[in-house]
Motif scaffolding. Structure first.
Motif, PDB file in Angstrom:
ATOM      1  N   LYS A  77      -8.174  -4.228   0.579  1.00  0.00           N
ATOM      2  CA  LYS A  77      -9.269  -3.956  -0.344  1.00  0.00           C
ATOM      3  C   LYS A  77      -9.072  -2.574  -0.950  1.00  0.00           C
ATOM      4  O   LYS A  77      -9.060  -1.567  -0.244  1.00  0.00           O
ATOM      5  CB  LYS A  77     -10.599  -4.014   0.410  1.00  0.00           C
ATOM      6  CG  LYS A  77     -11.808  -3.591  -0.402  1.00  0.00           C
ATOM      7  CD  LYS A  77     -12.113  -4.574  -1.512  1.00  0.00           C
ATOM      8  CE  LYS A  77     -13.380  -4.158  -2.252  1.00  0.00           C
ATOM      9  NZ  LYS A  77     -13.687  -5.055  -3.375  1.00  0.00           N
ATOM     10  N   ARG A 118     -16.791  -6.854   2.782  1.00  0.00           N
ATOM     11  CA  ARG A 118     -15.401  -7.109   3.168  1.00  0.00           C
ATOM     12  C   ARG A 118     -15.281  -7.459   4.645  1.00  0.00           C
ATOM     13  O   ARG A 118     -14.254  -7.980   5.078  1.00  0.00           O
ATOM     14  CB  ARG A 118     -14.552  -5.878   2.865  1.00  0.00           C
ATOM     15  CG  ARG A 118     -14.985  -4.638   3.617  1.00  0.00           C
ATOM     16  CD  ARG A 118     -14.378  -3.357   3.101  1.00  0.00           C
ATOM     17  NE  ARG A 118     -12.968  -3.287   3.332  1.00  0.00           N
ATOM     18  CZ  ARG A 118     -12.250  -2.181   3.183  1.00  0.00           C
ATOM     19  NH1 ARG A 118     -12.844  -1.074   2.780  1.00  0.00           N
ATOM     20  NH2 ARG A 118     -10.957  -2.189   3.427  1.00  0.00           N
ATOM     21  N   LYS A 171     -10.244   0.627  -3.004  1.00  0.00           N
ATOM     22  CA  LYS A 171     -11.522   1.294  -3.260  1.00  0.00           C
ATOM     23  C   LYS A 171     -11.795   1.399  -4.757  1.00  0.00           C
ATOM     24  O   LYS A 171     -10.876   1.485  -5.574  1.00  0.00           O
ATOM     25  CB  LYS A 171     -11.527   2.692  -2.641  1.00  0.00           C
ATOM     26  CG  LYS A 171     -11.475   2.707  -1.129  1.00  0.00           C
ATOM     27  CD  LYS A 171     -11.503   4.129  -0.610  1.00  0.00           C
ATOM     28  CE  LYS A 171     -11.459   4.157   0.907  1.00  0.00           C
ATOM     29  NZ  LYS A 171     -10.219   3.596   1.446  1.00  0.00           N
ATOM     30  N   SER A 172     -13.080   1.433  -5.091  1.00  0.00           N
ATOM     31  CA  SER A 172     -13.470   1.638  -6.482  1.00  0.00           C
ATOM     32  C   SER A 172     -13.099   3.047  -6.917  1.00  0.00           C
ATOM     33  O   SER A 172     -12.885   3.943  -6.092  1.00  0.00           O
ATOM     34  CB  SER A 172     -14.980   1.423  -6.640  1.00  0.00           C
ATOM     35  OG  SER A 172     -15.697   2.415  -5.912  1.00  0.00           O
ATOM     36  N   ASP A 211      -0.926  -5.211   2.707  1.00  0.00           N
ATOM     37  CA  ASP A 211      -0.859  -4.294   3.849  1.00  0.00           C
ATOM     38  C   ASP A 211       0.599  -3.976   4.156  1.00  0.00           C
ATOM     39  O   ASP A 211       1.422  -4.873   4.369  1.00  0.00           O
ATOM     40  CB  ASP A 211      -1.525  -4.953   5.056  1.00  0.00           C
ATOM     41  CG  ASP A 211      -1.714  -3.989   6.224  1.00  0.00           C
ATOM     42  OD1 ASP A 211      -0.843  -3.128   6.429  1.00  0.00           O
ATOM     43  OD2 ASP A 211      -2.717  -4.104   6.940  1.00  0.00           O
ATOM     44  N   SER A 271      -3.250   2.523  -5.296  1.00  0.00           N
ATOM     45  CA  SER A 271      -4.616   2.408  -5.818  1.00  0.00           C
ATOM     46  C   SER A 271      -4.653   2.620  -7.330  1.00  0.00           C
ATOM     47  O   SER A 271      -5.284   1.847  -8.073  1.00  0.00           O
ATOM     48  CB  SER A 271      -5.521   3.422  -5.114  1.00  0.00           C
ATOM     49  OG  SER A 271      -6.841   3.308  -5.578  1.00  0.00           O
ATOM     50  N   THR A 312       0.838  -1.186   0.000  1.00  0.00           N
ATOM     51  CA  THR A 312       0.000   0.000   0.000  1.00  0.00           C
ATOM     52  C   THR A 312       0.881   1.248   0.000  1.00  0.00           C
ATOM     53  O   THR A 312       1.967   1.260   0.571  1.00  0.00           O
ATOM     54  CB  THR A 312      -0.908   0.027   1.244  1.00  0.00           C
ATOM     55  OG1 THR A 312      -0.083  -0.128   2.417  1.00  0.00           O
ATOM     56  CG2 THR A 312      -1.927  -1.073   1.200  1.00  0.00           C
ATOM     57  N   ASP A 335     -16.763   1.383   1.209  1.00  0.00           N
ATOM     58  CA  ASP A 335     -16.962   1.045  -0.211  1.00  0.00           C
ATOM     59  C   ASP A 335     -17.723  -0.260  -0.414  1.00  0.00           C
ATOM     60  O   ASP A 335     -18.726  -0.300  -1.129  1.00  0.00           O
ATOM     61  CB  ASP A 335     -15.616   1.015  -0.937  1.00  0.00           C
ATOM     62  CG  ASP A 335     -15.776   0.964  -2.449  1.00  0.00           C
ATOM     63  OD1 ASP A 335     -16.776   1.504  -2.953  1.00  0.00           O
ATOM     64  OD2 ASP A 335     -14.907   0.402  -3.134  1.00  0.00           O
ATOM     65  N   ASP A 336     -17.262  -1.329   0.216  1.00  0.00           N
ATOM     66  CA  ASP A 336     -17.892  -2.642   0.039  1.00  0.00           C
ATOM     67  C   ASP A 336     -18.156  -3.254   1.411  1.00  0.00           C
ATOM     68  O   ASP A 336     -17.211  -3.668   2.097  1.00  0.00           O
ATOM     69  CB  ASP A 336     -16.987  -3.551  -0.785  1.00  0.00           C
ATOM     70  CG  ASP A 336     -17.587  -4.934  -0.992  1.00  0.00           C
ATOM     71  OD1 ASP A 336     -18.782  -5.122  -0.702  1.00  0.00           O
ATOM     72  OD2 ASP A 336     -16.849  -5.837  -1.452  1.00  0.00           O
ATOM     73  N   GLU A 379      -4.263  -9.086   2.177  1.00  0.00           N
ATOM     74  CA  GLU A 379      -4.587  -8.290   0.994  1.00  0.00           C
ATOM     75  C   GLU A 379      -5.477  -7.112   1.391  1.00  0.00           C
ATOM     76  O   GLU A 379      -6.441  -7.263   2.135  1.00  0.00           O
ATOM     77  CB  GLU A 379      -5.288  -9.146  -0.059  1.00  0.00           C
ATOM     78  CG  GLU A 379      -5.572  -8.376  -1.343  1.00  0.00           C
ATOM     79  CD  GLU A 379      -6.150  -9.251  -2.432  1.00  0.00           C
ATOM     80  OE1 GLU A 379      -6.450  -8.718  -3.529  1.00  0.00           O
ATOM     81  OE2 GLU A 379      -6.313 -10.463  -2.209  1.00  0.00           O
ATOM     82  N   TYR A 404     -11.469  -1.936  12.438  1.00  0.00           N
ATOM     83  CA  TYR A 404     -10.946  -1.435  11.164  1.00  0.00           C
ATOM     84  C   TYR A 404     -10.723   0.075  11.207  1.00  0.00           C
ATOM     85  O   TYR A 404      -9.765   0.587  10.618  1.00  0.00           O
ATOM     86  CB  TYR A 404     -11.921  -1.793  10.046  1.00  0.00           C
ATOM     87  CG  TYR A 404     -11.650  -1.103   8.729  1.00  0.00           C
ATOM     88  CD1 TYR A 404     -10.594  -1.500   7.917  1.00  0.00           C
ATOM     89  CD2 TYR A 404     -12.461  -0.053   8.294  1.00  0.00           C
ATOM     90  CE1 TYR A 404     -10.340  -0.865   6.711  1.00  0.00           C
ATOM     91  CE2 TYR A 404     -12.213   0.584   7.092  1.00  0.00           C
ATOM     92  CZ  TYR A 404     -11.161   0.174   6.301  1.00  0.00           C
ATOM     93  OH  TYR A 404     -10.921   0.820   5.116  1.00  0.00           O
ATOM     94  N   TRP A 458      -3.015  -0.352  -9.067  1.00  0.00           N
ATOM     95  CA  TRP A 458      -3.861  -1.560  -8.982  1.00  0.00           C
ATOM     96  C   TRP A 458      -4.941  -1.525 -10.051  1.00  0.00           C
ATOM     97  O   TRP A 458      -5.164  -2.516 -10.763  1.00  0.00           O
ATOM     98  CB  TRP A 458      -4.477  -1.639  -7.583  1.00  0.00           C
ATOM     99  CG  TRP A 458      -5.222  -2.900  -7.301  1.00  0.00           C
ATOM    100  CD1 TRP A 458      -4.730  -4.054  -6.749  1.00  0.00           C
ATOM    101  CD2 TRP A 458      -6.615  -3.157  -7.547  1.00  0.00           C
ATOM    102  NE1 TRP A 458      -5.713  -5.004  -6.633  1.00  0.00           N
ATOM    103  CE2 TRP A 458      -6.882  -4.477  -7.114  1.00  0.00           C
ATOM    104  CE3 TRP A 458      -7.647  -2.401  -8.079  1.00  0.00           C
ATOM    105  CZ2 TRP A 458      -8.161  -5.040  -7.194  1.00  0.00           C
ATOM    106  CZ3 TRP A 458      -8.915  -2.962  -8.168  1.00  0.00           C
ATOM    107  CH2 TRP A 458      -9.154  -4.268  -7.731  1.00  0.00           C
TER     108      TRP A 458
END
Length: 342
Positions: free
Chosen positions: A114, A238, A116-117, A78, A61, A56, A234-235, A112, A248, A64
């Motif tokens: 996540k 998760r 963001k979109s 991470d 981002s 990260t 976002d999701d 891993e 988190y 990716w």
């Protein structure tokens, strides 16, 4: 033969290491930190890549998303996990870090992240920019108050346009501070105008999202907090359970257990600082400004009497985060409950 790739990304160059199934180094090199250059090199030296890992970071981002578009099996690791593994190496270099990352994705000992979109990234940028403008506006107002106070001039709480009007009324047209305060007021006006534009945009985005509107049924949660939750997490899938959302966001206490020692410290403060700040503000609004009774407020007030207001606010912030996640997943609205008759 399966191949595993580690990328140590920097602003200009990316160190690359490709290893085989047994850990043997197949290729080591560098390429420009550009998706096209990296894709061409990976297609040539790692055509059978099973996983491509990098840490990260500021460019993670973007990289990716770009590599995913060309169907490369990238994973974002991470940085804390990567650091724990890479720090045992005697010599630190980009080449050694890339080799260590390749080994991590080969053995699977990593967490891993996540990513963001792109939509959430865009809206998060708006929210972060708005937060920065609010901070600048508040700093300017506090600075002006401090300067005026030295001359014995005080006025009640005000923000934005009302604040500027009150300053002008106090100073008049010939006060000796006018030449110092006027430039600050000019900047303050521009900042307020830009903030208002972001506020309108945030309200429009929240209005278009049905889930965000349902989150706003929670007492203390406004437009900005609800939208920040939506585009920070976002999701919702998760998280295996809503209770893990607090951890988190860094709202759970640290634990230090070894042998006979087992202590809980202050909250970890890991995770997204912006959302954690807004949740703490929501807890404050719930306790001090929300007049309507709810089970959540009753629980918070009892907790505040027992452990103190500051700790209670953290607990309520964590509880609000859990409630918002449940609302998101279950498709429900906040249940205010009914007060028990005395």
């Amino acid at each position: 033969m399966k191949q595993y790739v580690g990328l140590d990304v920097s602003q200009r160059e990316t160190a690359i290491c490709v290893v085989g199934e047994m850990g043997k180094v197949i290729f080591e090199g560098k390429a420009k930190s550009d998706p096209v250059a990296l894709t061409n090199l990976l297609r040539k030296h790692a055509p059978h890549a099973e996983r491509i890992g990098f840490e990260t970071g500021a460019m993670a981002s973007w990289l990716w998303h770009e590599l995913r578009r060309v169907d490369l099996p990238v994973v974002c690791i991470d940085a804390r996990h990567a650091h724990a593994a890479l720090s045992v190496r005697m010599n630190k270099s980009d080449q050694n870090d890339a080799r260590g990352l390749a080994e991590l994705v080969r053995v699977g000992w990593y967490r891993e992240v996540k990513v963001k979109s792109e939509e959430s990234q865009k809206i998060r940028a708006i929210l972060v920019a708005r937060f920065r403008l609010v901070t600048i506006r508040r700093d300017i107002e506090n600075q002006i108050r401090s300067l005026i106070k030295e001359y014995g001039l005080l006025f009640p709480r005000a923000i934005g346009l009302q604040f500027r009007h009150q300053v002008h009324e106090l100073l008049g047209d010939d006060h000796q501070l006018l030449s110092v305060i006027s430039p600050l007021l000019s900047i303050h006006e521009n900042v307020c105008q830009q903030q208002n534009k972001f506020d309108d945009q945030v309200r429009r985005l929240a209005k278009q999202d049905e889930t965000t509107r349902r989150r706003m049924t929670v007492p203390g949660v406004g437009v900005v907090t609800a939208l920040t939750v939506r585009h920070t997490i976002d999701d919702p899938s998760r998280f295996r359970s809503a209770s893990t959302v607090g951890a988190y966001l860094g709202l759970t206490p640290r634990r230090n257990q070894s042998g006979e020692t087992d202590t809980n410290g202050k909250i970890s403060r890991w995770g997204d600082r912006l959302l954690r700040t807004y949740l703490f503000e929501a807890a404050t609004v719930l306790l001090y400004r929300t007049k309507k009774w709810s089970c959540l407020k009753a629980w918070g007030m009892k907790l505040a009497k027992r452990i103190g207001m500051r700790k209670a606010k953290v607990a309520i912030a964590r509880k609000i985060a859990v409630i918002l996640h449940c609302i998101w997943v279950d498709g429900i609205s906040f249940d205010w409950g009914q007060a028990k008759e005395a």
